[in-house]
Motif scaffolding. Structure first.
Motif, short mmCIF file in Angstrom:
data_model
loop_
_atom_site.label_atom_id
_atom_site.label_comp_id
_atom_site.label_asym_id
_atom_site.label_seq_id
_atom_site.Cartn_x
_atom_site.Cartn_y
_atom_site.Cartn_z
N GLU A 1 -31.82 -18.85 -20.92
CA GLU A 1 -33.24 -18.52 -20.92
C GLU A 1 -33.45 -17.20 -21.66
O GLU A 1 -32.86 -16.19 -21.28
N TYR A 2 -34.26 -17.24 -22.70
CA TYR A 2 -34.65 -16.02 -23.40
C TYR A 2 -35.99 -15.56 -22.86
O TYR A 2 -36.90 -16.38 -22.69
N LYS A 3 -36.10 -14.26 -22.61
CA LYS A 3 -37.39 -13.66 -22.22
C LYS A 3 -37.64 -12.51 -23.19
O LYS A 3 -37.32 -11.36 -22.91
N PRO A 4 -38.18 -12.83 -24.38
CA PRO A 4 -38.36 -11.79 -25.40
C PRO A 4 -39.42 -10.78 -24.99
O PRO A 4 -40.37 -11.13 -24.28
N TYR B 1 -30.81 -8.06 -24.49
CA TYR B 1 -30.25 -8.31 -25.81
C TYR B 1 -31.05 -7.57 -26.87
O TYR B 1 -32.25 -7.32 -26.71
N TYR C 1 -25.66 -8.39 -32.92
CA TYR C 1 -26.03 -8.96 -31.62
C TYR C 1 -25.41 -8.09 -30.55
O TYR C 1 -24.18 -7.99 -30.47
N ILE D 1 -32.07 -11.90 -21.28
CA ILE D 1 -31.47 -13.22 -21.42
C ILE D 1 -30.74 -13.53 -20.12
O ILE D 1 -30.23 -12.63 -19.45
N GLN E 1 -31.87 -25.05 -23.08
CA GLN E 1 -32.35 -23.72 -23.43
C GLN E 1 -33.84 -23.64 -23.13
O GLN E 1 -34.60 -24.53 -23.49
N ASN E 2 -34.22 -22.56 -22.48
CA ASN E 2 -35.63 -22.29 -22.14
C ASN E 2 -36.28 -23.46 -21.42
O ASN E 2 -37.44 -23.81 -21.68
N TRP F 1 -28.03 -16.55 -18.47
CA TRP F 1 -27.21 -17.74 -18.63
C TRP F 1 -26.75 -18.23 -17.27
O TRP F 1 -26.57 -17.45 -16.35
#
Length: 130
Positions: A123-126, A88, A68, A106, A43-44, A108
């Motif tokens: 990968e989260y990209k807030p 998301y 969610y 996000i 993750q990340n 995957w």
């Protein structure tokens, strides 16, 4: 003419995977949620499966409930994996009645392990909060 190879995965299988993934998150079911991850998941670009377990366990313990939502998933089916991008929105509801919202993009990479799709990378990209 050689026969066309079967695609790695059908789009509807990926959509079903994403729906189940979000559902397990909303249920705060750590075992069920982590069953969507490969033991090799990252993750990340840094966190391995034990760190992923620790992070989501804390998240699920901290909040009483979640909503969610994945919006506008786009997928690119490759030879042995599928890349999925979406936006998301996660609403977190605390036991004290407080609500916090997380949003962003996000991505995957899903692979097949046995008959199941599994998250290999996430990968989260807030969004930056103001």
């Amino acid at each position: 003419i050689p026969p066309m190879p079967h695609p790695f995965v059908e789009e509807n299988e990926v959509r079903e995977f994403l729906a189940k993934y979000a559902d397990r998150y909303k249920q705060r079911d750590i075992g069920g949620f982590l069953s969507f991850f490969s033991p090799l998941a990252i993750q990340n670009q840094k966190d391995r499966i034990e760190k992923i377990r620790e992070m989501y366990s804390k998240q699920f313990e901290r909040y009483e409930s979640f909503d969610y939502q994945l919006k506008d998933p786009k997928m690119k089916i490759l030879e042995n994996s599928v890349k999925v991008r979406a936006s998301y929105v996660i609403e977190q509801f605390s036991k004290k009645g407080e609500t916090k919202q997380l949003r962003g993009d996000i991505e995957w990479e899903l692979v097949r392990e046995g008959k199941e799709l599994k998250v290999l990378t996430i990968e989260y990209k807030p969004e930056k909060t103001k």
